[in-house]
Write a protein that holds these residues in place. Structure first.
Motif, short mmCIF file in Angstrom:
data_model
loop_
_atom_site.label_atom_id
_atom_site.label_comp_id
_atom_site.label_asym_id
_atom_site.label_seq_id
_atom_site.Cartn_x
_atom_site.Cartn_y
_atom_site.Cartn_z
N ALA A 180 11.26 2.68 -13.89
CA ALA A 180 12.31 3.24 -13.56
C ALA A 180 13.32 1.79 -13.02
N LYS A 181 14.67 1.94 -13.09
CA LYS A 181 15.36 0.93 -13.04
C LYS A 181 15.51 0.45 -11.51
N VAL A 182 15.43 -0.70 -11.01
CA VAL A 182 15.25 -1.36 -9.83
C VAL A 182 16.85 -1.36 -9.35
N LYS A 183 17.31 -0.84 -8.40
CA LYS A 183 18.78 -1.00 -8.12
C LYS A 183 18.89 -2.21 -7.11
N SER A 184 19.96 -2.55 -7.04
CA SER A 184 20.26 -3.87 -6.23
C SER A 184 19.86 -3.63 -4.67
N GLN A 185 20.35 -2.39 -4.19
CA GLN A 185 19.91 -2.16 -2.81
C GLN A 185 18.45 -2.57 -2.38
N GLU A 186 17.50 -1.99 -3.48
CA GLU A 186 16.04 -2.17 -3.41
C GLU A 186 15.65 -3.40 -3.33
N ILE A 187 16.27 -4.33 -4.04
CA ILE A 187 16.11 -5.70 -4.03
C ILE A 187 16.37 -6.42 -2.70
N ASP A 188 17.49 -6.01 -2.19
CA ASP A 188 18.04 -6.40 -0.95
C ASP A 188 17.19 -6.10 0.34
N LYS A 189 16.73 -4.80 0.10
CA LYS A 189 15.73 -4.18 0.91
C LYS A 189 14.46 -5.09 1.21
N GLU B 218 13.66 -7.95 -0.11
CA GLU B 218 14.11 -9.45 0.58
C GLU B 218 14.06 -9.39 1.89
N ALA B 219 14.70 -8.34 2.68
CA ALA B 219 14.79 -8.32 4.06
C ALA B 219 13.52 -8.18 4.78
N LYS B 220 12.64 -7.22 3.90
CA LYS B 220 11.40 -7.08 4.55
C LYS B 220 10.56 -8.40 4.63
N MET B 221 10.56 -9.13 3.31
CA MET B 221 9.83 -10.52 3.21
C MET B 221 10.30 -11.40 4.23
N MET B 222 11.78 -11.71 4.69
CA MET B 222 12.24 -12.32 5.53
C MET B 222 12.01 -11.98 7.00
N LYS B 223 11.43 -10.72 7.56
CA LYS B 223 11.03 -10.39 8.53
C LYS B 223 9.48 -10.70 8.93
N LEU B 224 8.75 -10.74 7.69
CA LEU B 224 7.51 -11.27 7.85
C LEU B 224 7.20 -12.81 8.00
N TYR B 225 8.26 -13.44 7.44
CA TYR B 225 8.52 -14.94 7.58
C TYR B 225 8.91 -15.39 8.96
N GLU B 226 9.83 -14.50 9.39
CA GLU B 226 10.00 -14.66 10.93
C GLU B 226 9.01 -14.66 11.93
N TYR B 227 8.22 -13.58 11.46
CA TYR B 227 6.87 -13.26 12.42
C TYR B 227 6.22 -14.47 12.06
N ALA B 228 5.74 -14.91 11.04
CA ALA B 228 4.97 -16.04 10.96
C ALA B 228 5.25 -17.25 11.38
N GLU B 229 6.70 -17.47 11.40
CA GLU B 229 7.35 -18.83 12.28
C GLU B 229 6.78 -18.94 13.39
N GLY B 230 6.49 -17.81 14.43
CA GLY B 230 5.93 -17.67 15.45
C GLY B 230 4.81 -17.97 15.91
N LYS B 231 3.90 -18.07 14.84
CA LYS B 231 2.66 -18.15 14.89
C LYS B 231 2.30 -19.80 14.84
N ALA B 232 0.97 -19.90 15.09
CA ALA B 232 0.38 -21.59 14.78
C ALA B 232 0.01 -21.50 13.30
N GLU B 233 0.22 -22.69 12.70
CA GLU B 233 -0.36 -22.71 11.43
C GLU B 233 -1.59 -22.57 11.04
N SER B 234 -2.46 -22.68 12.16
CA SER B 234 -4.03 -22.42 11.84
C SER B 234 -4.04 -20.72 11.86
N GLU B 235 -3.08 -19.96 12.27
CA GLU B 235 -3.38 -18.66 12.19
C GLU B 235 -2.84 -18.01 10.63
N TRP B 236 -2.09 -18.82 9.86
CA TRP B 236 -1.44 -18.42 8.67
C TRP B 236 -2.58 -17.75 7.69
N PRO B 237 -3.53 -18.49 7.36
CA PRO B 237 -4.50 -18.04 6.60
C PRO B 237 -5.01 -16.64 6.78
#
Length: 170
Positions: free
Chosen positions: A80-89, A91-110
């Motif tokens: 099915a064709k992916v819509k631009s809104q789906e890409i934006d959504k 990408e926003a989820k990925m950024m939230k995940l990274y924001e969460y990870a930034e608050g953690k110590a690097e040793s916790e990342w693995p």
């Protein structure tokens, strides 16, 4: 969508890497027709100047093609064709995940990445990306900063295409 196997991924790698210039143009035209917003997303990222090295942009585009081909092949045709809104959504989820990870110590990342990948439907694709981008052999010759960006943007594409495969079957 069922997880794509390592064999299916390798078939797509071989196909994309062994295409002639003419075959590449046809392949890209087909991808653009079937997934125009994915193609626009890839082109926009390559043109935004986020990659410090042109090779990183080339690797990103190449890997995006491999992922699209592998996912289409796994479902036996187009998605099915992916819509631009789906890409934006996605990408926003990925950024939230990274924001969460930034608050953690690097040793916790693995442990975080391992837990995150555990339930991911397309885990073989993520494993392929990690191997391609972060192995000592560095087959795509990506820079350390580029590998993280490439992984992030390709994860967005995988999520969108995986969802498109589900919508195709409904």
């Amino acid at each position: 969508m069922k997880p794509i196997t390592h064999e299916e991924i390798q078939e797509s790698v071989d196909l994309v890497h062994n295409m002639s210039e003419s075959e590449t143009r046809k392949f890209m035209k087909r991808m653009s027709k079937e997934q125009p917003y994915i193609q626009i997303y890839v082109a926009a990222i390559c043109e935004r100047g986020e990659f410090d090295d042109d090779n990183d942009a080339d690797a990103f585009a190449n890997l995006a093609s491999i992922i699209w081909h592998a996912m289409c092949k796994a479902v036996g045709g187009g998605l099915a064709k992916v819509k631009s809104q789906e890409i934006d959504k996605s990408e926003a989820k990925m950024m939230k995940l990274y924001e969460y990870a930034e608050g953690k110590a690097e040793s916790e990342w693995p442990d975080m990445v391992s837990a995150w990948m555990e339930g991911f439907n397309q885990r073989p694709l993520l494993e392929f990306l990690l191997q391609s981008l972060m192995s000592p052999e560095n087959p795509y010759q990506v820079t350390p900063d580029g590998s993280g960006l490439i992984f992030t943007y390709l994860k967005v594409i995988i999520d969108c295409l995986d969802n498109a495969a589900i919508h195709r079957s409904l």
